[in-house]
Scaffold this motif. Structure first.
Motif: not given
Ligand code: ZN
Ligand code: ADP
Ligand code: MG
Length: 363
Positions: A29, A34, A46, A50
């Motif tokens: 991400k 993640c 997650t 995030c």
């Molecule tokens: Zn994350």
């Protein structure tokens, strides 16, 4: 309602696109480690960053910055060495942080352009060039043997992050209306997302469709996204207004949200142009609003009146330092540019003695 060809004789349509692409070819991400994976079990990718847990700090993904710079170079943008992230504040459960990290007035990529080659029946939608000969110009257009080339300005490409996905239960077709409760999946929250904004330089639904197709070809060629319209990794908002032919003042625009196929983008804009013409011809007024194109009913309906930038309280992100990109970094990215679709077409034309039209369609 009158037909598009008829409407476009009296009115000039002014169209600008906002095109989002998720950087699906990256591993992780935008601001955390993640994993990026479409279709995983809900909420399995997650972490505190995030999910916006207190005290969690973002760390930018360098590969994502390389991808957006690559996108900028492939679309003739200037790469801004100095830019930074901002917080766009809003309260909705799809983003647990209650703000989206995005860019402000200066984005990584500014002032680009793409040239669109429009030919065949698609060229007929553009009424103002009828009667012009190859080589002659009009506004941002040069007439060619098979149609015309339109020079379309790109305002910017900025870096941001995607939100999570809401699933509404108990209502009609998963819509929030009538739902008894909603579920949220944060796997998508924080996915690196780039948004390209065009100048209001497009004049027909065909040009809008071709722009989106050409951009998709480029993004696929440089390998930054799988550009899947079905899975939502590439999505487009179409802004459109009308003005009387000959007028240079911009009319009030409406925005069609999340057009998820080339056909929907074309047909939604075509409908909206005809609807606006009817309203204006009856002495009515166009309101700046967001509308939804319903491909089954073949009409657009109001989603919401436009929120203004002030509502978001955009302010500099205090947890991320401003950027100072080096020439070395930018040139390193430039060295990774592959042969782009236009270059490939030029090579095919040259090597195999094809017409520009044939070479382009082969590409
Ligand atoms: Zn994350
Ligand atoms: P907003 O603040 O409503 O998001 P922007 O100025 O950011 O509007 O522009 C969004 C998109 O709409 C851009 O692609 C721009 O070219 C286009 N646009 C702006 N004004 C008009 C207009 N009057 N008619 C058609 N398109 C427009
Ligand atoms: Mg905007």
């Amino acid at each position: 309602m009158r037909k598009l060809e008829e409407v476009l004789k009296d009115w000039e349509a002014v169209i600008g696109l906002e095109i989002h692409a998720e950087l699906t070819t990256l591993n992780t991400k935008m601001f955390c480690g993640c994993k990026l994976e479409f279709g995983a079990d809900p909420n399995t990718h997650t972490c505190p960053v995030c999910l916006g847990l207190p005290g969690a700090l973002p760390v930018p993904n360098k590969a994502a910055i390389e991808s957006i710079v690559l996108a900028g170079l492939a679309t003739n943008c200037d790469i801004e060495k100095h830019s930074m992230f901002y917080r766009k504040n809003y309260m909705y459960p799809d983003m647990a942080k209650n703000f989206q990290t995005t860019q402000g007035p200066v984005a990584f990529c500014m002032r680009g352009h793409l040239d669109l080659d429009v030919d065949g029946p698609a060229a007929k939608e553009r009424g103002d060039i009828a009667g012009l000969k190859p080589g002659e110009t009009c506004e941002n257009v040069t007439v060619t043997d098979s149609g015309y080339t339109a020079h379309v300005g790109i305002t910017r490409i900025h870096m941001e992050e995607d939100a999570g996905k809401m699933i509404h239960i108990g209502g009609d077709e998963g819509r929030i209306a009538g739902a008894t409760h909603s579920l949220v999946d944060y796997n998508r929250a924080g996915t690196p997302l780039i948004e390209l904004v065009t100048e209001p330089d497009l004049r027909t639904p065909e040009e809008a469709r071709l722009f989106m197709q050409k951009l998709r070809q480029i993004y696929l060629a440089i390998g930054i996204s799988d550009c899947s319209m079905e899975e939502g990794s590439m999505r487009c908002d179409g802004n459109v207004s009308l003005r009387r032919r000959g007028s240079t003042k911009l009319g009030v625009k409406t925005e069609l949200k999340n057009m998820n196929s080339f056909k929907n983008l074309h047909d939604g804009l075509a409908y909206e142009i005809c609807r606006q013409a009817e309203v204006l011809e009856e002495g009515g007024q166009i309101y700046q609003e967001t509308r939804h194109w319903d491909p089954t009913m073949k009409h657009t309906i109001v989603m919401r009146v436009k929120e203004t930038a002030d509502d978001y309280r955009l302010f500099p992100e205090p947890d991320l330092a401003p950027y100072d990109l080096s020439d070395e970094f930018i040139e390193g990215v430039r060295a990774k540019l592959p042969e782009l679709p236009d270059q490939k077409a030029a090579r095919f034309a040259e090597e195999f003695g094809l017409s520009a039209y044939d070479a382009r369609h082969l590409v």
